[in-house]
Design an enzyme around this catalytic site. Structure first.
Site, mmCIF file in Angstrom:
data_model
loop_
_atom_site.group_PDB
_atom_site.id
_atom_site.type_symbol
_atom_site.label_atom_id
_atom_site.label_comp_id
_atom_site.label_asym_id
_atom_site.label_seq_id
_atom_site.Cartn_x
_atom_site.Cartn_y
_atom_site.Cartn_z
ATOM 1 N N LYS A 106 -4.162 -0.129 -1.880
ATOM 2 C CA LYS A 106 -4.949 -0.952 -0.944
ATOM 3 C C LYS A 106 -6.119 -0.271 -0.662
ATOM 4 O O LYS A 106 -6.364 0.828 -0.384
ATOM 5 C CB LYS A 106 -4.203 -1.256 0.167
ATOM 6 C CG LYS A 106 -4.810 -1.992 1.452
ATOM 7 C CD LYS A 106 -4.053 -2.592 2.395
ATOM 8 C CE LYS A 106 -3.665 -1.616 3.571
ATOM 9 N NZ LYS A 106 -2.905 -2.063 4.680
ATOM 10 N N SER A 152 0.028 -7.312 10.630
ATOM 11 C CA SER A 152 -0.967 -7.696 11.994
ATOM 12 C C SER A 152 -1.813 -8.908 11.483
ATOM 13 O O SER A 152 -1.445 -10.034 11.999
ATOM 14 C CB SER A 152 -1.751 -6.467 12.100
ATOM 15 O OG SER A 152 -2.475 -6.384 13.382
ATOM 16 N N ASP A 167 0.681 -1.019 -0.068
ATOM 17 C CA ASP A 167 -0.109 0.077 -0.084
ATOM 18 C C ASP A 167 0.984 1.369 -0.105
ATOM 19 O O ASP A 167 2.117 1.116 0.178
ATOM 20 C CB ASP A 167 -0.767 -0.038 1.228
ATOM 21 C CG ASP A 167 -0.113 -0.251 2.423
ATOM 22 O OD1 ASP A 167 0.869 0.289 2.509
ATOM 23 O OD2 ASP A 167 -0.738 -0.518 3.554
HETATM 24 C C1 R5P Z 1 -0.987 -0.091 7.551
HETATM 25 O O1 R5P Z 1 -1.141 0.813 7.396
HETATM 26 C C2 R5P Z 1 0.173 -0.961 7.928
HETATM 27 O O2 R5P Z 1 1.282 -0.296 7.054
HETATM 28 C C3 R5P Z 1 -0.022 -2.392 7.427
HETATM 29 O O3 R5P Z 1 0.014 -2.768 6.141
HETATM 30 C C4 R5P Z 1 -1.224 -3.047 8.151
HETATM 31 O O4 R5P Z 1 -1.067 -2.700 9.650
HETATM 32 C C5 R5P Z 1 -1.163 -4.735 8.099
HETATM 33 O O5 R5P Z 1 -2.281 -5.178 8.763
HETATM 34 P P1 R5P Z 1 -3.062 -6.311 8.430
HETATM 35 O O6 R5P Z 1 -1.856 -7.460 8.414
HETATM 36 O O7 R5P Z 1 -4.014 -6.479 9.503
HETATM 37 O O8 R5P Z 1 -3.715 -6.417 7.004
#
Ligand code: R5P
Length: 303
Positions: A194, A225, A171
């Site tokens: 994204k 995450s 993203d």
């Molecule tokens: C978003 O702003 C961060 O850079 C990560 O892309 C995001 O925290 C990833 O989250 P998840 O693994 O829950 O999709």
């Protein structure tokens, strides 16, 4: 004398930091217990009087508990006569809630910054999630808060381990990491756009066209995450003809057992993380850049 104190989440990293700081540094243990009513009882098992205390604590696992341990340990060290308290938080939590997304929501990033501001003198962290808030100064004000980046380490790691690489930022926010990593390892780089529909539902599409056919794709993000971002970026990379798809997260949070989800998806050749949060996927050690920063500060404070 410098005293390094681990508060439990980053013990190995703390010992490496202490070793890196050399003979003028000692490690002091802290015992965390509780009274029968569960009030915390913290005790320093060594003398911190007139010392420069360095608390080492990642905010994962358990960000709430970590924050309260840091408060007690930092203010406690000062009660015991410490000269200064530096917090090394290799992963700093609460940074993503940097605005009020829904009415009545607390802006956690600002609360966390205020809380740390009253208990520690200096903060060093690795790749904090600076997005809408762009600089540490904008969050921490006059406090000496410094962000260092694992990008050079990730870039060197990719350069050493893989050939014929395309680096992907899943993203726009992650593009800053992806672009630098790609320039270090001398490979092409692209970014996906994204759309996040919820915490667990994201979709991506490629913005800058890059040929992925037969390439070893490395997705680079600051945080993994729930893993949904990485899975969607991996799916897209396979559909564009990638030969292998790996992901590297600076901070592998792997919430809700995301690591199993990533494995079950069958979309990742390998999942790699830095040791800012302890996890079996840790392959990139950040202790060296932290030691370098601590030494740099010591030198500049002597001038
Ligand atoms: C978003 O702003 C961060 O850079 C990560 O892309 C995001 O925290 C990833 O989250 P998840 O693994 O829950 O999709």
């Amino acid at each position: 004398m410098v005293v390094v104190v681990s508060l439990g989440n980053s013990s190995l990293l703390a010992s490496r930091i202490a070793r890196g700081l050399g003979s003028k540094c000692k490690v002091v243990r802290v015992k965390v217990g509780a009274f029968p009513d569960r009030d915390m009882l913290m005790r320093y098992l060594g003398d911190v009087r007139r010392q420069e205390v360095i608390l080492v604590q990642s905010f994962q696992p358990n960000p709430q508990k970590s924050l309260s341990l840091i408060q007690f340990a930092a203010l406690g060290a000062k009660q015991l006569g410490a000269k200064s308290v530096t917090l090394v938080a290799p992963y700093l939590a609460y940074m993503r809630q940097d605005k009020m997304f829904n009415p009545g929501e607390v802006i956690s990033a600002r609360v966390m910054a205020k809380v740390l501001g009253v208990c520690v003198d200096k903060l060093i962290t690795v790749d904090p999630h600076l997005h809408r808030v762009r600089r540490m100064k904008d969050l921490f004000g006059s406090m000496d808060a410094r962000a260092i980046s694992a990008n050079p380490l990730i870039g060197e790691y990719v350069k050493k381990k893989f050939r014929n690489v395309v680096v992907v930022g899943p993203d726009w926010e992650s593009f800053q990491w992806a672009r630098e990593v790609a320039s270090i390892c001398g490979s092409e780089c692209t970014v996906f756009e994204k759309t996040r529909y919820s915490s667990r539902n994201v979709k991506v599409k490629m913005m800058k066209q890059v040929d992925m056919k037969g390439k070893n794709v490395v997705i680079v993000d600051d945080i993994i995450s729930t893993g949904h971002t990485v899975i969607e970026a991996a799916k897209k990379s396979w559909s564009l003809g990638a030969k292998t798809v790996r992901c590297i997260g600076v901070h592998g949070l792997f919430a809700e057992n995301a690591i199993s989800k990533l494995k079950r998806s069958g979309k990742l050749t390998e999942v790699i993380s830095c040791n800012t949060i302890v996890h079996p996927s840790n392959k990139i050690d950040v202790s060296g850049i932290i030691v370098k920063e601590l030494k740099r500060r010591k030198k500049s404070s002597k001038k």
